[in-house]
Design a protein around this motif. Sequence first.
Motif, PDB file in Angstrom:
ATOM      1  N   ARG A  10       0.861  -1.032  -0.025  1.00 16.40           N
ATOM      2  CA  ARG A  10      -0.058   0.034   0.218  1.00 16.40           C
ATOM      3  C   ARG A  10       0.821   1.263  -0.089  1.00 16.40           C
ATOM      4  O   ARG A  10       1.948   1.469   0.821  1.00 16.40           O
ATOM      5  N   LEU A  11       0.635   2.002  -0.909  1.00 18.31           N
ATOM      6  CA  LEU A  11       1.450   3.356  -1.026  1.00 18.31           C
ATOM      7  C   LEU A  11       0.937   4.366  -0.822  1.00 18.31           C
ATOM      8  O   LEU A  11      -0.357   4.668  -0.955  1.00 18.31           O
ATOM      9  N   VAL A  12       1.435   5.424   0.054  1.00 18.53           N
ATOM     10  CA  VAL A  12       0.883   6.404   0.716  1.00 18.53           C
ATOM     11  C   VAL A  12       1.640   7.651   0.298  1.00 18.53           C
ATOM     12  O   VAL A  12       2.868   7.501   0.195  1.00 18.53           O
ATOM     13  N   ALA A  13       0.934   8.974  -0.062  1.00 20.37           N
ATOM     14  CA  ALA A  13       1.670   9.978  -0.508  1.00 20.37           C
ATOM     15  C   ALA A  13       0.751  11.349  -0.482  1.00 20.37           C
ATOM     16  O   ALA A  13      -0.408  11.167  -0.555  1.00 20.37           O
ATOM     17  N   PRO A  14       1.403  12.281  -0.272  1.00 19.74           N
ATOM     18  CA  PRO A  14       0.674  13.641  -0.066  1.00 19.74           C
ATOM     19  C   PRO A  14       0.335  14.112  -1.860  1.00 19.74           C
ATOM     20  O   PRO A  14       1.108  13.763  -2.612  1.00 19.74           O
ATOM     21  N   VAL A  15      -1.033  14.375  -1.999  1.00 20.64           N
ATOM     22  CA  VAL A  15      -1.447  14.794  -3.209  1.00 20.64           C
ATOM     23  C   VAL A  15      -2.220  16.143  -3.095  1.00 20.64           C
ATOM     24  O   VAL A  15      -2.673  16.485  -2.197  1.00 20.64           O
ATOM     25  N   ARG A  16      -2.318  16.723  -4.341  1.00 22.27           N
ATOM     26  CA  ARG A  16      -2.867  17.979  -4.604  1.00 22.27           C
ATOM     27  C   ARG A  16      -4.154  17.635  -5.177  1.00 22.27           C
ATOM     28  O   ARG A  16      -4.176  17.153  -6.410  1.00 22.27           O
ATOM     29  N   VAL A  17      -5.239  18.036  -4.625  1.00 20.48           N
ATOM     30  CA  VAL A  17      -6.777  17.977  -5.358  1.00 20.48           C
ATOM     31  C   VAL A  17      -7.117  19.358  -5.113  1.00 20.48           C
ATOM     32  O   VAL A  17      -7.544  19.883  -3.980  1.00 20.48           O
ATOM     33  N   ASP A  18      -7.513  19.571  -6.429  1.00 22.87           N
ATOM     34  CA  ASP A  18      -8.593  20.913  -6.484  1.00 22.87           C
ATOM     35  C   ASP A  18      -7.934  22.062  -5.823  1.00 22.87           C
ATOM     36  O   ASP A  18      -8.535  23.049  -4.979  1.00 22.87           O
ATOM     37  N   GLY A  19      -6.555  22.006  -5.816  1.00 22.78           N
ATOM     38  CA  GLY A  19      -5.881  23.236  -5.030  1.00 22.78           C
ATOM     39  C   GLY A  19      -5.527  23.274  -3.869  1.00 22.78           C
ATOM     40  O   GLY A  19      -4.423  24.023  -3.141  1.00 22.78           O
ATOM     41  N   SER A  20      -5.786  22.054  -3.146  1.00 26.07           N
ATOM     42  CA  SER A  20      -5.320  21.942  -1.961  1.00 26.07           C
ATOM     43  C   SER A  20      -4.682  20.492  -1.649  1.00 26.07           C
ATOM     44  O   SER A  20      -4.962  19.592  -2.581  1.00 26.07           O
ATOM     45  N   TRP A  21      -4.064  20.199  -0.191  1.00 23.91           N
ATOM     46  CA  TRP A  21      -3.292  18.745  -0.207  1.00 23.91           C
ATOM     47  C   TRP A  21      -3.979  18.189   0.735  1.00 23.91           C
ATOM     48  O   TRP A  21      -4.718  18.513   1.901  1.00 23.91           O
ATOM     49  N   THR A  22      -3.638  16.700   0.543  1.00 23.16           N
ATOM     50  CA  THR A  22      -4.378  15.553   1.295  1.00 23.16           C
ATOM     51  C   THR A  22      -3.564  14.411   1.446  1.00 23.16           C
ATOM     52  O   THR A  22      -2.345  14.484   0.583  1.00 23.16           O
ATOM     53  N   ILE A  23      -3.718  13.483   2.058  1.00 23.61           N
ATOM     54  CA  ILE A  23      -2.929  12.034   1.920  1.00 23.61           C
ATOM     55  C   ILE A  23      -3.885  10.855   1.031  1.00 23.61           C
ATOM     56  O   ILE A  23      -5.014  10.995   1.362  1.00 23.61           O
ATOM     57  N   ALA A  24      -3.230  10.672   0.063  1.00 22.35           N
ATOM     58  CA  ALA A  24      -3.913   9.434  -0.682  1.00 22.35           C
ATOM     59  C   ALA A  24      -3.107   8.368  -0.540  1.00 22.35           C
ATOM     60  O   ALA A  24      -1.831   8.118  -0.125  1.00 22.35           O
ATOM     61  N   GLU A  25      -3.922   7.055  -0.568  1.00 24.90           N
ATOM     62  CA  GLU A  25      -3.336   5.632  -0.591  1.00 24.90           C
ATOM     63  C   GLU A  25      -3.932   5.011  -1.835  1.00 24.90           C
ATOM     64  O   GLU A  25      -5.069   4.900  -1.965  1.00 24.90           O
ATOM     65  N   ASN A  26      -2.674   4.354  -2.510  1.00 23.85           N
ATOM     66  CA  ASN A  26      -3.072   3.686  -3.606  1.00 23.85           C
ATOM     67  C   ASN A  26      -4.150   4.248  -4.616  1.00 23.85           C
ATOM     68  O   ASN A  26      -4.991   3.864  -5.283  1.00 23.85           O
ATOM     69  N   GLY A  27      -3.914   5.599  -4.740  1.00 22.80           N
ATOM     70  CA  GLY A  27      -4.661   6.331  -5.729  1.00 22.80           C
ATOM     71  C   GLY A  27      -5.967   7.062  -5.178  1.00 22.80           C
ATOM     72  O   GLY A  27      -6.461   7.882  -5.856  1.00 22.80           O
ATOM     73  N   GLU A  28      -6.378   6.824  -3.946  1.00 18.06           N
ATOM     74  CA  GLU A  28      -7.737   7.449  -3.396  1.00 18.06           C
ATOM     75  C   GLU A  28      -7.213   8.238  -2.251  1.00 18.06           C
ATOM     76  O   GLU A  28      -6.525   7.684  -1.204  1.00 18.06           O
ATOM     77  N   PRO A  29      -7.927   9.572  -1.999  1.00 21.37           N
ATOM     78  CA  PRO A  29      -7.569  10.229  -0.920  1.00 21.37           C
ATOM     79  C   PRO A  29      -8.110   9.591   0.282  1.00 21.37           C
ATOM     80  O   PRO A  29      -9.470   8.937   0.110  1.00 21.37           O
TER      81      PRO A  29
END
Length: 227
Positions: free
Chosen positions: A48-67
């Motif tokens: 399982r991959l975890v990464a910070p991602v930018r969604v609609d101009g703000s940031w959150t944490i996603a795992e395996n492609g899903e926030p």
Amino acid sequence: PTFSDDGERVAAEVRLDICEYTLAENAVPWGNTFGCIWEPTYRNGSCRLVAPVRVDGSWTIAENGEPIWKSRFMQMWNQRLSPDGSRIAAVATTSFGKWSVVVDDKLWKSTFNNLVLPPVFSPDGARVAATVRNDGRWGLAVDDRPWSETYDMVWDPVFSPDGSRVAVKVERDGRYAVAVDGRPWSPWFDMMWDPIFSADGTRMLVRVVEDGHFVRHVVDVATGFGG
């Protein structure tokens, strides 16, 4: 690139277009794309991959492609996982110049106007500490409580094996000491390495240079150098 624990998988941030980013694992990209993405982390012992991602101009944490977090931040990075991989802490900000730590989607109330270094979990995963810089002074915050003492420099915190104590190497006026649970121990030395707790947490190895000599001190944690 980031490798899985077993070395069978490797993931990396990739850019697909001028405004589209995602992660690719073993050359296969995630199905979702984002406005930006930072370095990924594998959950311990899993794929399982975890990464910070930018969604609609703000940031959150996603795992395996899903926030997976509901909160959104102005910026987020340097996520760290607890030793068992069940918890996530990251550096985040909700507005310019107000850096903090978010743990499992809950933002600390404490903020710092210069920077926050990557958070550190205790061995049991119950506590989180981070080296911080505010108004040009370095300090440490543990479980959303900043230490009152500040320094010219503070290194990464070290938890005791049971997580009850926190120690860190600090610098003030060109001299170095160990600070434990918010207070610096005397004496101060010419040079110092990071402290190391014993397996039972009752003693600490402190390696220093004093009067031109390399010295190893084994110190009782309950009394410090005064014991």
